[in-house]
Design a protein around this motif. Structure first.
Motif, short mmCIF file in Angstrom:
data_model
loop_
_atom_site.label_atom_id
_atom_site.label_comp_id
_atom_site.label_asym_id
_atom_site.label_seq_id
_atom_site.Cartn_x
_atom_site.Cartn_y
_atom_site.Cartn_z
N TRP A 363 0.84 -1.21 0.00
CA TRP A 363 0.00 0.00 0.00
C TRP A 363 0.87 1.25 0.00
CZ3 TRP A 363 -0.69 4.47 2.62
CH2 TRP A 363 -1.89 5.17 2.40
N PHE A 364 1.91 1.25 0.81
CA PHE A 364 2.78 2.43 0.88
C PHE A 364 3.47 2.68 -0.46
CE2 PHE A 364 6.89 4.50 1.80
CZ PHE A 364 6.40 5.68 2.35
N GLY A 365 3.80 1.60 -1.18
CA GLY A 365 4.42 1.77 -2.50
C GLY A 365 3.51 2.51 -3.45
N ILE A 366 2.22 2.16 -3.48
CA ILE A 366 1.27 2.86 -4.35
C ILE A 366 1.08 4.29 -3.89
CG2 ILE A 366 -1.07 2.83 -5.28
CD1 ILE A 366 0.82 0.52 -6.19
N PHE A 367 0.97 4.50 -2.58
CA PHE A 367 0.89 5.86 -2.03
C PHE A 367 2.08 6.69 -2.48
CE2 PHE A 367 2.82 8.42 1.36
CZ PHE A 367 1.86 9.41 1.55
N LEU A 368 3.27 6.09 -2.39
CA LEU A 368 4.49 6.81 -2.75
C LEU A 368 4.52 7.17 -4.23
CD1 LEU A 368 7.17 7.84 -1.64
CD2 LEU A 368 8.17 5.59 -2.11
N VAL A 369 4.08 6.25 -5.08
CA VAL A 369 4.06 6.52 -6.51
C VAL A 369 3.12 7.68 -6.84
CG1 VAL A 369 3.41 5.59 -8.76
CG2 VAL A 369 4.75 4.20 -7.20
N ILE A 370 1.96 7.73 -6.20
CA ILE A 370 1.02 8.83 -6.47
C ILE A 370 1.59 10.16 -6.00
CG2 ILE A 370 -1.28 9.76 -5.95
CD1 ILE A 370 -2.31 6.93 -5.77
N VAL A 371 2.27 10.15 -4.85
CA VAL A 371 2.89 11.38 -4.37
C VAL A 371 4.00 11.83 -5.32
CG1 VAL A 371 4.22 12.42 -2.49
CG2 VAL A 371 2.29 10.93 -1.97
#
Length: 431
Positions: A363-371
């Motif tokens: 989940w954090f990986g997807i969050f990071l990509v969007i940021v």
């Protein structure tokens, strides 16, 4: 010297160079050189030469000029016109009409390139002239393209996901799958924004074509067959493992040449102009990449990303407050570094904090990509802004302004992922 003073000094230097009209790539390299000379013991001269040579000779980036050339071929032949002719009957019924081709085209091509810059350049070469010719507002053409092209980082295959997966030691295949639904969610939000704008400003949307029956729409859709075959060929070679992204880009170039020749729109003049156009655009992008690579090295020697990451990690925040702080941290960091560099320089400090807070690493990986996507359209070093400036010759401040609504849409997407984490976790759980 404190981190605040260093950050302020570098920001002032960056804006001073940009304001004086210096090329963007040279500005980034110049600020990096100043930072290294004044704030580190490492000699800047040889470091600049080695870094710029390494950035210019990277095999991974070979896919980018090939995809840019593919876009130039599509732009200069009948294929781009065919794509718009095939899409028009289906999007004309939507508020905003053909503006949605930027969203659809970027979503589809994101699954081909894995790069927001390549997506922006390729789709922009096709859509900007066509939509301008049809009378759509330039701010909506450029804004929707700048926002939607960031999907190149989120919809797999994505280079930045590979980098994060290696750094976080999580399954890259699960990361790829996890990015599908958030990518489609973002594309839907972008289209929804265009619909709301069109409903509020009906006088700014050109009249649509004559209404067609379903049979007529299907008939017009035959014009999409060449482009669908081309994109399907490129995607197919990647997902079946036949070719790497770079080799698939070469397949795309050859396929676009074959299709344009079959349509009778390929001539020596269009071939030469497409090659020269791709060379000019990629040289602009490559110079920016080289400057950004040297700035990344300088930031590493100065120690600014590590110090800032340690500061965030030491605040002992709740999971929600931690993610908010990290989002702000990466958006600020994106003013100086490209997305891959941000991840490489900070993961060693950030990951233990994320694990301790109990946040799922996928989940954090997807969050990071969007940021990181947000940073692509955030000045002064928003890379998509530079690509759009090279294609439109508009002021970077104007481009940033028209892309700003899509920044806030990505903020909304992050909030939705926080409230409904199943959007990210459901597909990987099925593997």
């Amino acid at each position: 010297m404190s981190d605040v003073v260093i950050t302020t000094f570098l920001i002032i230097s960056l804006f001073a160079f940009l304001g004086s009209g210096v090329w963007i790539g040279l500005t980034l390299a110049g600020v990096a050189w100043i930072g290294m000379e004044l704030l580190s013991s490492r000699p800047a001269g040889d470091a600049m030469a080695i870094t710029i040579w390494g950035a210019a000779s990277s095999w991974t980036l070979t896919a980018l000029p090939l995809f840019v050339w593919m876009g130039e071929i599509l732009f200069r032949t009948k294929l781009s016109e065919s794509m718009f002719r095939g899409l028009a009957p289906w999007v004309n019924a939507l508020p905003g009409r053909l503006l949605h081709t930027n969203i659809l085209g970027s979503t589809i091509f994101a699954a081909v390139s894995g790069s927001s810059a390549a997506t922006c350049a390729t789709i922009g070469k096709m859509s900007i002239p066509e939509l301008t010719k049809r009378g759509y507002p330039p701010e909506k053409i450029v804004g929707s393209l700048g926002g939607a092209s960031t999907l190149g980082l989120l919809i797999p295959p994505s280079i930045i996901m590979i980098v994060y997966g290696v750094a976080a030691e999580v399954s890259i295949a699960k990361l790829f799958v996890a990015g599908v639904l958030p990518g489609l969610l973002l594309a839907s939000l972008f289209s929804g924004h265009l619909m709301i704008w069109a409903l509020l400003n009906p006088d700014k949307v050109p009249r649509g074509d004559i209404r067609m029956s379903l049979k007529e729409k299907l008939s017009e859709s035959r014009h999409l067959i060449p482009v669908v075959l081309l994109i399907g060929g490129v995607i197919g070679t990647i997902y079946t493992g036949i070719a790497t992204a770079t080799e698939a880009a070469a397949v795309g170039v050859v396929g676009s040449l074959v299709l344009s020749a079959a349509q009778g729109s390929l001539s020596w003049a269009t071939f030469r102009d497409s090659l020269l156009g791709a060379t000019r655009l990629y040289c602009m992008i490559a110079l920016i990449l080289a400057g950004a690579a040297f700035l990344t090295l300088a930031m590493g020697y100065i120690g600014l990303p590590r110090h800032l990451a340690e500061f965030v990690a030491g605040l002992n925040l709740s999971p929600g407050a931690l993610l908010l702080a990290l989002a702000l941290f990466y958006i600020v960091l994106g003013c100086f570094l490209d997305g891959i560099s941000m991840i490489v320089l900070t993961m060693g400090v950030i990951l233990p904090t994320i694990t301790a807070a109990g946040i799922d690493l996928i989940w954090f990986g997807i969050f990071l990509v969007i940021v990181v996507e947000m940073a692509q359209i955030t000045p002064p070093v928003g890379f998509n802004l530079f690509v759009l400036q090279g294609m439109t010759q508009r002021e970077i401040t104007w481009i940033a302004k028209v892309c700003m609504p899509y920044f806030f849409i990505m903020v909304l997407a992050v909030l939705l992922l926080w409230w409904f984490p199943q959007i990210v976790s459901w597909l990987p759980a099925q593997m």
